[in-house]
Design an enzyme around this catalytic site. Structure first.
Site, PDB file in Angstrom:
ATOM      1  N   GLU A 148     105.459  58.511  62.301  1.00  0.00           N
ATOM      2  CA  GLU A 148     104.743  58.683  61.023  1.00  0.00           C
ATOM      3  C   GLU A 148     104.785  57.444  60.135  1.00  0.00           C
ATOM      4  O   GLU A 148     105.147  57.528  58.965  1.00  0.00           O
ATOM      5  CB  GLU A 148     105.297  59.912  60.285  1.00  0.00           C
ATOM      6  CG  GLU A 148     105.135  61.177  61.094  1.00  0.00           C
ATOM      7  CD  GLU A 148     105.656  62.440  60.403  1.00  0.00           C
ATOM      8  OE1 GLU A 148     106.161  62.349  59.277  1.00  0.00           O
ATOM      9  OE2 GLU A 148     105.550  63.518  61.015  1.00  0.00           O
ATOM     10  N   HIS A 225      99.343  68.936  64.517  1.00  0.00           N
ATOM     11  CA  HIS A 225      99.533  70.037  63.560  1.00  0.00           C
ATOM     12  C   HIS A 225      98.149  70.340  62.990  1.00  0.00           C
ATOM     13  O   HIS A 225      97.674  69.652  62.086  1.00  0.00           O
ATOM     14  CB  HIS A 225     100.506  69.624  62.451  1.00  0.00           C
ATOM     15  CG  HIS A 225     101.910  69.452  62.938  1.00  0.00           C
ATOM     16  ND1 HIS A 225     102.648  70.498  63.472  1.00  0.00           N
ATOM     17  CD2 HIS A 225     102.712  68.367  62.988  1.00  0.00           C
ATOM     18  CE1 HIS A 225     103.857  70.054  63.810  1.00  0.00           C
ATOM     19  NE2 HIS A 225     103.913  68.761  63.534  1.00  0.00           N
TER      20      HIS A 225
END
Ligand SMILES: *[C@@H]1O[C@H](CO)[C@@H](O)[C@H](O)[C@H]1NC(C)=O
Ligand SMILES: *[C@@H]1O[C@H](CO)[C@@H](O)[C@H](O)[C@H]1NC(C)=O
Ligand SMILES: *[C@@H]1O[C@H](CO)[C@@H](O)[C@H](O)[C@H]1NC(C)=O
Length: 387
Positions: A148, A225
């Protein structure tokens, strides 16, 4: 043809079953896996499913290998929880994806609020990576080395590593990782690469920076996600995966879930969810170097989603009672449809994490009884919601 001969023939045809890892292997993937955590054993039916290699052939620790868990104080390393998960994988003959080393979140305050120079941060990163990867050496098929590092607009996320080292921290992280365990696959891992081409291209930039430094990087993990109603089409997802395979990398879906909002879910939202899970799994099947799929938990009772995205939930393949949902059926069906049609990618796990060959059997999906638990710890910080 005599009845007896026919019966013998029928008996020799392997029965197809709706068991995810077995079907994924038959479809030429290395694994179908799940995130696991220390609380799993409190829900007996869920725990039984999580230990069933016919359904799950790979584990990712949800929190146990993150920096705050492994090096909460400088130089004090602890591995009890992560060891328990790795030992479960070994006992079950499952593959480990290990997660994660250099990430801005779940970072202990001694790192996040420290004041670092180029040299001191380099030393902190090297010490952390070499200790953690050294501890699990030869037990991890893959490691998420950097996690990330991008904003949704494709710029580099401001974090203590970027602050001290600029964009050289990417290559440095992978260099330290390659030195610590040369036999594991080294991944860059992020979310929303599926949604935002500008972010997906940011990950391409990171890969190219590492490659240009002459340092190994083997894969990009797309967390996936996703949100019902917003999941890109199968062909669009394939297009994104190919951005990375065209650079000579493997890809994997590493944290898949598809959340529903608003709740409660109903038959139409559950059907839409099933279609979107199918598109995501289908896109992996379409790309020869897509090695596997990991769900971020598989039961609606234990998902991190409701805590992190209030009003959203029911994101998993199994319901709150560990009963399969329509998405479980659609994923099983799309995997079964690829059986024998896809050439398995050649990167096999090494050593004890050798991909166990699993033969599909006609054993039924484990049926379960109702157990409701408080949500398992999933202290993972909120990912940016797609508007
Ligand atoms: C990208 O997004 C971040 C986080 O929202 C923001 O701080 C930054 O200004 C944005 N950069 C550009 C060029 O839009
Ligand atoms: C995939 O979707 C993105 C975002 O909507 C779009 O920019 C891109 O052109 C699409 N690509 C393909 C191949 O459909
Ligand atoms: C299912 O839920 C959605 C979202 O709340 C709603 O728009 C839809 O009308 C519902 N469908 C049925 C069949 O109840």
């Amino acid at each position: 043809m005599k009845i007896a001969t026919l019966a013998a023939l029928v008996a020799s045809v392997p029965a197809v079953s709706a068991q995810l890892h077995a079907l994924a292997k038959n479809a030429g993937l290395l694994y179908f896996g799940t995130a696991v955590g220390p609380g799993d054993s409190r829900d007996a039916p869920y725990y039984a499913l999580s230990n069933d290699i016919k359904n799950f052939g790979q584990y990712t620790p949800d929190n146990a290998q993150k920096w705050d868990a492994t090096e909460p104080q400088r130089g004090r390393f602890q591995y009890t929880q992560a060891d328990a998960i790795v030992n479960r994988a070994i006992a079950n003959k499952m593959i480990m994806r290990c997660h994660t080393l250099v990430w801005y979140s779940q970072l202990p305050s001694w790192v996040s609020s420290g004041s670092w120079t180029k040299d001191t941060m380099t030393s902190v990163m090297q010490t952390h990576i070499s200790n953690v990867m050294g501890h699990f050496k030869s037990k991890c098929y893959a490691w998420d080395v950097v996690n990330e590092a991008l904003e949704d607009n494709g710029t580099y996320r401001n974090n203590p590593f970027l602050k001290a080292l600029g964009d050289s921290y990417f290559a440095l992280s992978f260099k330290f990782a390659a030195a610590a365990d040369p036999d594991t696959k080294l991944y860059y891992n992020d979310y929303n690469l599926e949604y935002f081409p500008v972010k997906a291209d940011g990950a391409v930039r990171i890969v190219k920076l590492v490659q240009a430094a002459g340092v190994p990087i083997h894969g990009v993990g797309l967390q996936a996600h996703m949100t019902v109603g917003r999941t890109p089409s199968r062909s669009n997802l394939t297009w994104t995966l190919e951005k990375y395979t065209s650079l000579g990398l493997d890809v994997a879906y590493t944290e898949l879930d598809v959340r529903i909002k608003p709740l409660p879910s109903n038959s139409s939202s559950l059907q839409a969810q099933a279609k979107e899970y199918e598109a995501i799994v289908g896109s992996c099947l379409d790309v020869p170097r897509c090695v596997g799929i990991t769900v971020w938990g598989f039961g609606d009772a234990h998902s991190w989603i409701p805590q992190t995205f209030p009003g959203a939930g029911d994101s998993c393949l199994f319901d709150k009672n560990s009963k399969p949902k329509p998405a479980f059926s659609s994923v099983s069906a799309i995997l079964a449809s690829a059986s024998g049609k896809r050439v398995p990618w050649g990167s096999k796990p090494t050593s004890l994490v050798s991909a166990t060959s699993v033969v599909a059997t006609s054993a039924p999906v484990v049926q379960t009884t109702v157990v409701m638990l408080p949500s398992k710890t999933s202290t993972k910080v909120a990912v940016t919601s797609v508007a």
